[in-house]
Design an enzyme around this catalytic site. Structure first.
Site, PDB file in Angstrom:
ATOM      1  N   TYR A   1       0.860  -1.186   0.000  1.00  0.00           N
ATOM      2  CA  TYR A   1       0.000   0.000   0.000  1.00  0.00           C
ATOM      3  C   TYR A   1       0.894   1.233   0.000  1.00  0.00           C
ATOM      4  CZ  TYR A   1      -3.075   3.686   1.658  1.00  0.00           C
ATOM      5  OH  TYR A   1      -3.771   4.863   1.762  1.00  0.00           O
TER       6      TYR A   1
ATOM      7  N   GLU B   1      -3.465   7.676  -3.924  1.00  0.00           N
ATOM      8  CA  GLU B   1      -3.403   6.384  -3.222  1.00  0.00           C
ATOM      9  C   GLU B   1      -3.212   5.264  -4.238  1.00  0.00           C
ATOM     10  OE1 GLU B   1      -7.024   4.425  -1.582  1.00  0.00           O
ATOM     11  OE2 GLU B   1      -6.000   4.632   0.340  1.00  0.00           O
TER      12      GLU B   1
END
Ligand code: ADP
Ligand code: MG
Length: 400
Positions: A118, A206
């Site tokens: 991530y 993101e």
């Protein structure tokens, strides 16, 4: 402003972030053609909506409850899957039960995955700087990771004077357990993400998942990006990335008139001046047991046109069962508010109960105008009473 995954990948790709090859499709035929053109044995079709959790979501009415991210291995499969997604409603954890209609698809090449990480870059208000957030728990909702295993979340603050330093990314890479060529690949990718963010005045980027391939490369498999609305005037080229289908029509109308408006899911439409007073008004509505339909700050020196536009937005909102106007006339004059309320009510037709609380400059003139307008307005003398009256009026109307 939010944009689609395929748009974010194009912006990131132009600044050196590796992404799988792919193209946007608006029809099943196009999807088939793109699969063919990609020439990859495995393709991935991805619904383009402004919400995450597509892979684990489901298409409404789909007998197999298939989601919004699907692997396909032939042009026929690409076409069939596109047909079952386009113009269908996709429900994910982030869309709410109503879901979103899928109008565009992204067809990209499948990518071999060794690990899913991530990565995000965001404005950290507490630290007053940009901060990188990374985790070896990629592919899952980061909110869940943060709640259950906060130790798996790594952060790295970026000094606004120095800007992003490659050693910061190399440090993060090591903490993420990356080895060999992956460390430099990670640093390059983070540099590209940072450049994209700063060049375009982003608010958030993101990448979840950021994948490590079996040969140690790093590839952005998903990309979510939003921009700072206050800086959009510096980037007119971004305007064409806006997708009106993904935006709340009430918010679009409000932004055309320069109003601070946030659509909510309650029943009482609020028109207030000043963000603090607007928040207090919403709190009092909650306290009385109902929910606001919106946050709306018409601003300190709003013109009659602006107030009329604001009132029109409230009246046009079918979820609004009653309206509460709460204005403190400082710079704003109460008679101007009254005039706008009366004009908009006559123009659109006042179909729901209206409660008005005015205080400040020219309050007597304003109240007299309302009283003489013949409109069914209830006037409150203070904020608490205004909220009580609005809630009572909405309930009375609901109960017939
Ligand atoms: P969402 O976050 O909306 O569910 P993602 O783009 O993250 O959508 O896709 C969900 C999952 O599908 C990813 O975690 C990844 O495992 C897989 N996936 C997505 N794109 C690809 C791709 N190009 N190749 C292989 N797997 C993919
Ligand atoms: Mg994702």
């Amino acid at each position: 402003m939010d944009i689609h995954e395929y748009q974010a990948k194009a912006l990131l790709g132009a600044r050196g972030v590796k992404v799988p090859p792919g193209r946007v499709a608006r029809s099943a035929d196009e999807t088939r053609q793109i699969f063919h053109d990609l020439g990859a044995p495995l393709g991935v079709i991805k619904a383009q909506i402004h919400a995450g959790g597509r892979g684990a979501g489901h298409v409404l009415g789909d007998p197999e409850r298939r989601g919004g991210v699907r692997l396909v291995r032939s042009p026929d499969e690409a076409e069939a899957n596109a047909l079952s997604m386009l113009d269908h409603v996709l429900v994910t954890k982030q869309t709410g039960p109503a879901g979103r209609c899928v109008r565009r698809l992204y067809m990209e090449a499948g990518c071999a995955i060794e690990r899913e990480l991530y990565l995000s870059l965001l404005v950290d208000r507490a630290r007053r700087c940009l901060t990188l957030v990374a985790s070896e728990a990629g592919g899952m909702a980061i909110e869940d990771v943060a709640a259950e295993t906060p130790e798996r979340i790594l952060t790295e603050a970026i000094d606004p004077l120095l800007g992003f330093q490659p050693h910061q990314a190399r440090g993060l890479a090591t903490r993420l357990g990356l080895r060999g060529r992956s460390i430099a690949a990670f640093a390059r990718l983070v540099g590209g993400v940072y450049d994209t963010f700063v060049d375009l005045d982003a608010a958030m980027i993101e990448i979840n998942p950021l994948v490590v391939t079996p040969d140690g490369d790093l590839i952005a498999l998903d990309a979510k990006m939003s921009f700072d609305d206050n800086a959009l005037f510096r980037h007119p080229e971004l305007e064409e990335l806006r997708d009106p289908n993904e935006e709340d029509p009430r918010e679009q109308e409000a932004s055309r008139h320069g109003l601070s408006y946030v659509g909510l899911d309650g029943t009482i439409g609020c028109m207030v001046n000043g963000a603090g007073l607007a928040m207090a008004t919403m709190d009092l509505i909650h306290l009385e047991g109902e929910k606001p339909a919106n946050f709306l700050d018409v601003g300190g020196g709003a013109s009659r046109e602006r107030v009329t536009a604001a009132f029109r937005i409230l009246l046009a909102d079918t979820s609004v069962e009653g309206i509460l106007v709460n204005i403190f006339g400082g710079i704003m004059r109460c008679d101007v508010i009254a005039e706008a309320v009366i004009a908009a009510s006559r123009e659109v037709g006042l179909s729901v109960p209206l409660v008005v609380r005015l205080a400040g400059t020219n309050v007597d003139e304003g109240l007299t105008m309302l009283a003489e307008s013949g409109l069914p307005v209830q006037v409150a003398s203070d904020l608490g009473e205004a909220a009580r009256l609005a809630v009572a009026a909405v309930r009375e109307r609901r109960n017939g």
